[in-house]
Design a protein around this motif. Structure first.
Motif, PDB file in Angstrom:
ATOM      1  N   LEU A 120       0.835  -1.211   0.000  1.00  0.00           N
ATOM      2  CA  LEU A 120       0.000   0.000   0.000  1.00  0.00           C
ATOM      3  C   LEU A 120       0.865   1.254   0.000  1.00  0.00           C
ATOM      4  O   LEU A 120       0.560   2.241  -0.674  1.00  0.00           O
ATOM      5  CB  LEU A 120      -0.939  -0.008   1.210  1.00  0.00           C
ATOM      6  N   GLN A 121       1.952   1.208   0.769  1.00  0.00           N
ATOM      7  CA  GLN A 121       2.880   2.348   0.783  1.00  0.00           C
ATOM      8  C   GLN A 121       3.463   2.584  -0.608  1.00  0.00           C
ATOM      9  O   GLN A 121       3.594   3.719  -1.070  1.00  0.00           O
ATOM     10  CB  GLN A 121       4.029   2.097   1.765  1.00  0.00           C
ATOM     11  N   GLU A 122       3.799   1.468  -1.265  1.00  0.00           N
ATOM     12  CA  GLU A 122       4.390   1.554  -2.602  1.00  0.00           C
ATOM     13  C   GLU A 122       3.381   2.173  -3.573  1.00  0.00           C
ATOM     14  O   GLU A 122       3.711   3.037  -4.389  1.00  0.00           O
ATOM     15  CB  GLU A 122       4.787   0.141  -3.047  1.00  0.00           C
ATOM     16  N   LEU A 123       2.132   1.724  -3.446  1.00  0.00           N
ATOM     17  CA  LEU A 123       1.071   2.248  -4.308  1.00  0.00           C
ATOM     18  C   LEU A 123       0.867   3.743  -4.054  1.00  0.00           C
ATOM     19  O   LEU A 123       0.721   4.541  -4.985  1.00  0.00           O
ATOM     20  CB  LEU A 123      -0.225   1.477  -4.035  1.00  0.00           C
ATOM     21  N   PHE A 124       0.888   4.097  -2.786  1.00  0.00           N
ATOM     22  CA  PHE A 124       0.734   5.504  -2.409  1.00  0.00           C
ATOM     23  C   PHE A 124       1.813   6.356  -3.071  1.00  0.00           C
ATOM     24  O   PHE A 124       1.537   7.381  -3.688  1.00  0.00           O
ATOM     25  CB  PHE A 124       0.802   5.627  -0.880  1.00  0.00           C
ATOM     26  N   ALA A 125       3.054   5.875  -2.944  1.00  0.00           N
ATOM     27  CA  ALA A 125       4.177   6.636  -3.501  1.00  0.00           C
ATOM     28  C   ALA A 125       4.051   6.737  -5.023  1.00  0.00           C
ATOM     29  O   ALA A 125       4.293   7.789  -5.623  1.00  0.00           O
ATOM     30  CB  ALA A 125       5.495   5.961  -3.123  1.00  0.00           C
ATOM     31  N   LEU A 126       3.646   5.634  -5.634  1.00  0.00           N
ATOM     32  CA  LEU A 126       3.510   5.595  -7.081  1.00  0.00           C
ATOM     33  C   LEU A 126       2.509   6.649  -7.558  1.00  0.00           C
ATOM     34  O   LEU A 126       2.782   7.423  -8.489  1.00  0.00           O
ATOM     35  CB  LEU A 126       3.044   4.192  -7.491  1.00  0.00           C
ATOM     36  N   ILE A 127       1.365   6.699  -6.896  1.00  0.00           N
ATOM     37  CA  ILE A 127       0.330   7.653  -7.292  1.00  0.00           C
ATOM     38  C   ILE A 127       0.803   9.084  -7.023  1.00  0.00           C
ATOM     39  O   ILE A 127       0.663   9.974  -7.858  1.00  0.00           O
ATOM     40  CB  ILE A 127      -0.983   7.355  -6.537  1.00  0.00           C
ATOM     41  N   HIS A 128       1.393   9.252  -5.840  1.00  0.00           N
ATOM     42  CA  HIS A 128       1.826  10.588  -5.460  1.00  0.00           C
ATOM     43  C   HIS A 128       2.846  11.147  -6.459  1.00  0.00           C
ATOM     44  O   HIS A 128       2.762  12.306  -6.875  1.00  0.00           O
ATOM     45  CB  HIS A 128       2.423  10.547  -4.057  1.00  0.00           C
ATOM     46  N   GLU A 129       3.791  10.305  -6.890  1.00  0.00           N
ATOM     47  CA  GLU A 129       4.802  10.775  -7.839  1.00  0.00           C
ATOM     48  C   GLU A 129       4.181  11.111  -9.193  1.00  0.00           C
ATOM     49  O   GLU A 129       4.556  12.074  -9.856  1.00  0.00           O
ATOM     50  CB  GLU A 129       5.885   9.698  -8.041  1.00  0.00           C
ATOM     51  N   ARG A 130       3.231  10.277  -9.616  1.00  0.00           N
ATOM     52  CA  ARG A 130       2.639  10.482 -10.942  1.00  0.00           C
ATOM     53  C   ARG A 130       1.831  11.777 -11.015  1.00  0.00           C
ATOM     54  O   ARG A 130       1.832  12.453 -12.022  1.00  0.00           O
ATOM     55  CB  ARG A 130       1.752   9.304 -11.343  1.00  0.00           C
ATOM     56  N   VAL A 131       1.092  12.095  -9.936  1.00  0.00           N
ATOM     57  CA  VAL A 131       0.291  13.320 -10.022  1.00  0.00           C
ATOM     58  C   VAL A 131       1.169  14.568 -10.078  1.00  0.00           C
ATOM     59  O   VAL A 131       0.774  15.581 -10.644  1.00  0.00           O
ATOM     60  CB  VAL A 131      -0.763  13.454  -8.890  1.00  0.00           C
ATOM     61  N   GLN A 132       2.370  14.467  -9.512  1.00  0.00           N
ATOM     62  CA  GLN A 132       3.297  15.598  -9.646  1.00  0.00           C
ATOM     63  C   GLN A 132       3.616  15.847 -11.120  1.00  0.00           C
ATOM     64  O   GLN A 132       3.943  16.945 -11.529  1.00  0.00           O
ATOM     65  CB  GLN A 132       4.634  15.339  -8.919  1.00  0.00           C
TER      66      GLN A 132
END
Lengths: 476, 193, 252
Positions: free
Chosen positions: A399-411
């Protein structure tokens, strides 16, 4: 004076294919009436340990066992096939792959036939266990037509029909949404108190269990026990706080979209907008039309009316591998030919897939598969990404990995529409929340106004995220 | 014979039967009603599809019976799915499976390479053709026409079942999902040698 | 009356249907399969509750197939020395060839009707349970089939989802169906990979509930052989013997 039910001394286990042991120097004992949970990251061997207790291993994988394992005072390898399973019952994680008969009654009978119970006694045993589990009304139901939560209850009933001394639970909640999972635990707790069972569970989402267990065994990556202690109720996974990346330009405009398939109205007249850099969580009860909405947006389902405006919509199904067509990760991204080789190389770099570019897309981990799928969608020029239930069955690291993935992409200016039941996760990532019920949109809310509104959430079968105040506050 | 089989291997074979049953039901069969009017020869060249489960299962599991059992299970499942061809599928399933099994038995279940798989595909074709010759009365047809049908079926068995089956099982191995099965261990052995 | 075929023991029905099918293979006159075919249609009409609309729909491909057989046997029939009946477009048809062609076409019709009789009156689950109880199919095989059958809706759904997802990636629906056959490999891979996972889970779930594959001592719902089955066995055999006898008499 309590007798040890299970006693392991310096037990080890190795799969014949592997060079390294999956379990190392495992020693512990279990006593009658204990409620023990085995926790640890995926790959720590906790399921393997469980399968040594019900004797699915080593026979099923020709594994190599070391040390001593005593079950009910007898050496594990002295048991005949199937012998231990009369006393140790197991409920597994996947509600769809635990049944071989059409109805609940026949499934229970299958279990009793395995135990060679005389036919005249079967009727009584079936009625008794249905009564105990409160499932009498489902006796003649077709199992495949039941919800996941009900299937897990039926699986538990089948386990209890054997009148076992120990109940093993192998991540029984991982395919249930938090709301259903919570109800399952309340039900199981009542059952445990009535039947006085010894329970041993493998679980990675401990926060849902409240104070169900009384002891916790933690496993580490090397397959060793790192702690054996009193169980403490756990807090949910904590995600870092993120700053919204919403920009002012519109990435997706949905106007009056309806979907009708075979004369059944699945979605009626939805309208909303999503901005560049926005993370929009779509939530609602099972069967309310969330997946239908995603499929209508990306064009899998034809909409019967309305318009969708966007610069390109990509879709990541719950099983990302459904999208895969090529033999290597790199070829997967290049499949459509939309992106040039240098663009593909840049994408691999951005998504940290360079090391995996020659790996088979099916052979990488689940989280990596999702990155590959996102990469493929971006390579096909789809800056609006739809994700169907990406949180289902994931442990906290995933879940942490998914969170980071989404967070980076929206940037980078991408837009996400995410269907999820996991409100803790939603609270951490969402800028806004779209609630759906019975194919109708209740509304698009800004995240901060939803989390505090317990009533609104409950009417959509959602649990408010734990620590809702924190989230409501941070958005205020 | 069943004693040496793990339950998961038997379930795997019957699940493969379901997968191919669905594929056949949804992807291949529907468009082809009109081919029936062309007569028995219309289906000859695609007969190999029916034999492919044997090859895939034997390639993965490598135990005596791994060719005949999946065909039999697949046929029972076809009947359960309500296939209009009904119970005669079970008999033809067993016979086809035996044809492939014979090829593997000839080598003592020791060699698993493309040539053996193509031989097994041909074996299925021969067995099923002999059976078809009897049940469908090919005796009434001109020998040269029968020979043409036979050749088509054997070629289909060798190419679609033999080559196709090996290709699919190898692709499946490449995905890393066959850990713990004989095919994966054999490959590891090769690499070590 | 109309329940008889539905209530029959599935294994007995299976043996009778298969036996009739193999017997018919010995007859090359048109009468035997034709009479047998009619008799089976009549049996279905009076002894079952078949949905005739569905029946006709399912018979359609077989009927076409039977025409295929007719012209194939006429054009590519084995040569013989009997009298030439007629000649058309350079193809001459002898009396023997004509008889064989009719016989094979009626055989296709008879076998298809027989198969449909089985398919439309037999409960799939009861069939497998009966195979295990009457024909001694090993429980390991019988329950593996049962558990796979339970996966049918899940796998069907997966198949459609994979197809949709791959179309989204730009995989086109090919026109020619040999191209579709080649494209199937992409669809099959995720399906088969999923099947490997599911097989292990299902097998573990069964074993964890004490299933070892050992013969069962008692069944909760035994599938029985009753007097109905005796009656139906006699009826089936009489119809078969009757058609064969009538065929022999009429063709001489």
């Amino acid at each position: 004076m309590h007798e040890d039910l299970f006693l392991l001394q310096n037990a080890s286990f190795r799969f014949p294919e592997d060079a390294k042991n999956t379990l190392n120097g495992v020693s512990f004992s279990v006593r009658q009436g204990e409620k023990l949970v085995i926790s640890g990251p995926s790959g720590s061997g906790k399921s393997t340990l469980l399968y040594l207790l019900n004797r699915l291993y080593p026979a099923n994988c020709d594994g190599i066992v070391g040390g001593e394992i005593r079950l009910f005072g007898k050496q594990a390898d002295e048991y005949m096939p199937g012998e231990i399973n009369h006393r140790v019952a197991t409920v597994f994680q996947d509600p769809d792959s635990q049944f071989c008969m059409p109805t609940v009654e026949e499934e229970l009978a299958f279990t009793l036939e395995n135990l060679h119970i005389p036919r005249i006694a079967m009727e009584g045993r079936i009625a008794e266990v249905l009564e105990l589990t409160g499932l009498s009304a489902l006796r003649h139901s077709i199992i495949q037509s039941l919800s996941s939560g009900m299937k897990q209850r039926v699986a538990t009933a089948c386990a209890l029909a054997m009148k076992p001394e120990v109940l093993l639970l192998d991540e029984p909640l991982s395919h249930l949404d938090p709301f259903t999972a919570q109800q399952f635990i309340i039900w199981l707790d009542g059952l445990q108190k009535k039947a006085g069972l010894t329970v041993i569970a493998v679980e990675h989402r401990l926060d849902l269990w409240d104070a169900f267990f009384d002891r916790e065994l933690s496993m580490g990556r090397s397959g060793r026990i790192t702690a054996d202690e009193l169980f403490q109720p756990k807090n949910p996974v904590l995600f870092p706080e993120r700053v919204s990346a919403v920009e002012s330009s519109t990435a997706l405009a949905v106007d009056q979209v309806s979907v009708e398939i075979k004369n059944k109205k699945l979605l009626s007249s939805l309208s909303f907008e999503a901005k560049r850099g926005e993370v929009l969580v779509i939530a609602g009860p099972n069967g309310s039309g969330k997946s239908t909405l995603l499929k209508a947006l990306c064009g899998i389902y034809k909409r019967s009316s309305g318009t969708i405006q966007s610069s390109g919509i990509g879709y990541v199904p719950q099983s990302p591998e459904f999208l895969f067509l090529a033999q290597t990760v790199e070829k997967e991204l290049a499949f459509s030919g939309t992106s040039s080789p240098s663009e593909v190389a840049e994408l691999l770099d951005r998504l940290a897939l360079v090391q995996l570019k020659d790996a088979h897309p099916f052979s990488v981990s689940h989280g990596q598969k999702r990155r590959v799928a996102i990469g493929a969608m971006l390579a096909d020029n789809h800056p609006v990404l739809l994700m169907d239930e990406p949180t289902s069955g994931q442990d906290s690291a995933a879940l942490q990995e998914l969170f980071a993935l989404i967070h980076e992409r929206v940037q980078e200016g991408l837009t996400f529409l995410i269907v999820t039941h996991d409100m803790e996760f939603a609270a951490a990532v969402a800028d806004s929340v779209l609630l759906i019920k019975d194919g109708k949109m209740t509304g698009k809310f800004s995240a901060s106004e939803v989390w505090g509104d317990e009533q609104l959430l409950a009417s959509h079968q959602l649990l408010p995220p734990k620590g809702a105040d924190r989230y409501a506050g941070s958005f205020a | 014979m069943l004693k040496t089989w793990k339950l998961k291997e038997i379930v795997l074979m019957s699940l493969f039967g379901v997968v191919f049953g669905i594929v056949y039901l949804l992807a291949v069969h529907l468009g082809n009603i009109w081919a029936a009017a062309i007569g028995p020869i219309a289906y000859e060249w695609m007969f190999g599809i029916w034999f492919i489960v044997s090859i895939i299962s034997m390639h993965i599991i490598r135990k005596p019976g791994a060719a005949v059992l999946p065909e039999t299970l697949a046929a029972i499942i076809e009947v359960m799915l309500g296939n209009a061809a009904g119970p005669r599928l079970i008999l033809s399933g067993v016979i086809q499976g035996l044809g492939a099994e014979a090829a593997f038995a000839l080598t003592g279940y020791k060699r698993f390479n493309l040539a053996i798989f193509m031989l097994a595909g041909a074996g299925s074709a021969v067995f099923s053709f002999v059976y078809g010759y009897f049940v469908s009365g090919y005796a009434a047809l001109d020998p040269s026409f029968v020979a043409l049908m036979f050749t088509l079926r054997v070629l289909s068995g060798m190419i679609i079942a033999g080559i196709g089956g090996k290709y699919l099982a190898d692709s499946l191995l490449a995905t890393g999902s066959l850990r713990g099965y004989a095919i994966a261990r054999a490959k590891k052995g090769d690499a070590g040698a | 009356m109309q329940d008889l075929l539905h209530e029959m023991n599935p294994s007995i029905k299976f043996v009778l249907v298969t036996g009739s099918m193999l017997t018919l293979a010995f007859f090359f006159d048109p009468w035997t399969p034709a009479i047998f075919w009619l008799a089976i249609v009549l049996m279905q009409l009076f002894l079952s509750r078949v949905n005739w609309k569905l029946w006709c729909l399912m018979m359609l491909p077989f009927t076409l197939g039977s025409f295929g057989y007719l012209w194939t046997t006429l054009v590519f029939g084995a040569d013989d020395t009997s009298e030439i009946l007629w000649t058309f477009a350079g193809i001459s048809v002898t009396e023997e060839q004509w008889k064989h062609a009719l016989s094979l076409s009626f055989r296709v019709m008879a076998l298809s009707t027989l198969s449909l009789l089985f398919a439309l009156t037999t409960d799939p689950v009861k069939f497998v349970m009966s195979l295990m109880q009457q024909l001694k199919l090993p429980p390991k095989l019988a329950y593996s089939v049962m558990v796979s059958y339970q996966f049918l809706p899940v796998l069907k759904d997966e198949f459609i989802q994979i197809q949709q997802a791959q179309r989204l990636r730009g995989v086109l629906v090919e026109k020619h169906w040999w191209q579709r056959l080649l494209n199937l490999r992409r669809l099959l891979l995720p399906m088969l990979a999923g099947a490997v996972r599911k097989a292990e889970r299902a097998a573990f779930a069964m074993e964890a509930r004490g299933f070892t594959g050992a013969a069962r001592t008692e069944f909760f719902r035994p599938v029985t052989v009753t007097r109905t089955d005796l009656f139906m066995a006699i009826l089936f055999s009489s119809v078969l013997v009757g058609s064969c006898a009538a065929g022999i008499v009429l063709s001489n």
